[in-house]
Design a protein around this motif. Structure first.
Motif, PDB file in Angstrom:
ATOM      1  N   ARG A   1       0.825  -1.219   0.000  1.00 51.94           N
ATOM      2  CA  ARG A   1       0.000   0.000   0.000  1.00 51.94           C
ATOM      3  C   ARG A   1       0.857   1.268   0.000  1.00 51.94           C
ATOM      4  N   PHE A   2       1.998   1.228   0.667  1.00 52.24           N
ATOM      5  CA  PHE A   2       2.876   2.390   0.785  1.00 52.24           C
ATOM      6  C   PHE A   2       4.125   2.170  -0.074  1.00 52.24           C
ATOM      7  N   THR A   3       4.652   3.268  -0.604  1.00 53.90           N
ATOM      8  CA  THR A   3       5.879   3.228  -1.383  1.00 53.90           C
ATOM      9  C   THR A   3       6.800   4.355  -0.958  1.00 53.90           C
ATOM     10  N   ILE A   4       8.021   3.996  -0.574  1.00 52.32           N
ATOM     11  CA  ILE A   4       9.027   4.994  -0.212  1.00 52.32           C
ATOM     12  C   ILE A   4       9.903   5.258  -1.423  1.00 52.32           C
ATOM     13  N   SER A   5      10.277   6.511  -1.596  1.00 47.04           N
ATOM     14  CA  SER A   5      11.155   6.862  -2.709  1.00 47.04           C
ATOM     15  C   SER A   5      11.930   8.117  -2.330  1.00 47.04           C
ATOM     16  N   ARG A   6      12.905   8.465  -3.152  1.00 45.13           N
ATOM     17  CA  ARG A   6      13.668   9.683  -2.859  1.00 45.13           C
ATOM     18  C   ARG A   6      14.101  10.334  -4.157  1.00 45.13           C
ATOM     19  N   ASP A   7      14.361  11.616  -4.064  1.00 48.66           N
ATOM     20  CA  ASP A   7      14.916  12.395  -5.172  1.00 48.66           C
ATOM     21  C   ASP A   7      16.194  13.027  -4.648  1.00 48.66           C
ATOM     22  N   ASN A   8      17.324  12.460  -5.000  1.00 51.32           N
ATOM     23  CA  ASN A   8      18.601  12.959  -4.477  1.00 51.32           C
ATOM     24  C   ASN A   8      18.877  14.397  -4.920  1.00 51.32           C
ATOM     25  N   ALA A   9      18.439  14.745  -6.110  1.00 50.89           N
ATOM     26  CA  ALA A   9      18.682  16.100  -6.618  1.00 50.89           C
ATOM     27  C   ALA A   9      17.941  17.143  -5.789  1.00 50.89           C
ATOM     28  N   LYS A  10      16.794  16.741  -5.233  1.00 51.37           N
ATOM     29  CA  LYS A  10      15.994  17.659  -4.419  1.00 51.37           C
ATOM     30  C   LYS A  10      16.195  17.439  -2.926  1.00 51.37           C
ATOM     31  N   ASN A  11      17.070  16.487  -2.569  1.00 48.19           N
ATOM     32  CA  ASN A  11      17.311  16.161  -1.149  1.00 48.19           C
ATOM     33  C   ASN A  11      16.001  15.873  -0.427  1.00 48.19           C
ATOM     34  N   THR A  12      15.144  15.117  -1.068  1.00 47.56           N
ATOM     35  CA  THR A  12      13.801  14.885  -0.547  1.00 47.56           C
ATOM     36  C   THR A  12      13.451  13.401  -0.546  1.00 47.56           C
ATOM     37  N   LEU A  13      12.821  12.985   0.533  1.00 49.26           N
ATOM     38  CA  LEU A  13      12.310  11.626   0.698  1.00 49.26           C
ATOM     39  C   LEU A  13      10.791  11.694   0.625  1.00 49.26           C
ATOM     40  N   TYR A  14      10.179  10.682   0.027  1.00 49.02           N
ATOM     41  CA  TYR A  14       8.731  10.656  -0.117  1.00 49.02           C
ATOM     42  C   TYR A  14       8.138   9.376   0.462  1.00 49.02           C
ATOM     43  N   LEU A  15       6.860   9.451   0.800  1.00 44.56           N
ATOM     44  CA  LEU A  15       6.107   8.260   1.167  1.00 44.56           C
ATOM     45  C   LEU A  15       4.738   8.379   0.511  1.00 44.56           C
ATOM     46  N   GLN A  16       4.515   7.570  -0.509  1.00 44.75           N
ATOM     47  CA  GLN A  16       3.215   7.506  -1.155  1.00 44.75           C
ATOM     48  C   GLN A  16       2.360   6.492  -0.406  1.00 44.75           C
TER      49      GLN A  16
END
Length: 116
Positions: free
Chosen positions: A66-81
């Motif tokens: 149900r949940f997906t973790i991801s990151r954007d190194n260029a934006k220094n940002t971690l996400y949780l969908q």
């Protein structure tokens, strides 16, 4: 010590979706890992998901699929969908970074409430 700022929490109906973001004040490329934890009222803080530099991920059993973790190194940002949200997902969600050498950082938390 890196500063972490979460955003994206809110009120959503059961079955709905939210995406949390965690913006770091510096580069996240070299971190041992970054992750999301949550704490519901009267309960201990628990791991939700974490991500390693190799892109390997770990998920808590209740959120797998149900949940997906991801990151954007260029934006220094971690996400949780977060999809197919359930009332039991209601909690304050915290971003965490393990920078190695005993250095860890936590965000201030963002409230997620799943209710009809």
């Amino acid at each position: 010590q890196v500063q972490l700022v979460e955003s994206g929490g809110g009120l959503v109906q059961p079955g709905g979706s939210l995406r949390l973001s965690c913006a770091a004040s510096g580069s996240i490329v070299s971190f041992n890992f970054m992750g999301w934890y949550r704490q519901a009222p009267g309960k201990q803080r628990e791991l939700v998901a974490r991500m390693f530099p190799s892109s390997r991920t770990d998920y808590a059993v209740p959120v797998k699929g149900r949940f997906t973790i991801s990151r954007d190194n260029a934006k220094n940002t971690l996400y949780l969908q977060m999809n197919s949200l359930k009332p039991e997902d209601t909690a304050v969600y915290y971003c965490h970074a393990d920078q190695g050498l005993g250095r860890t950082s936590w965000g201030q938390g963002t409230q997620v409430t799943v209710s009809s």
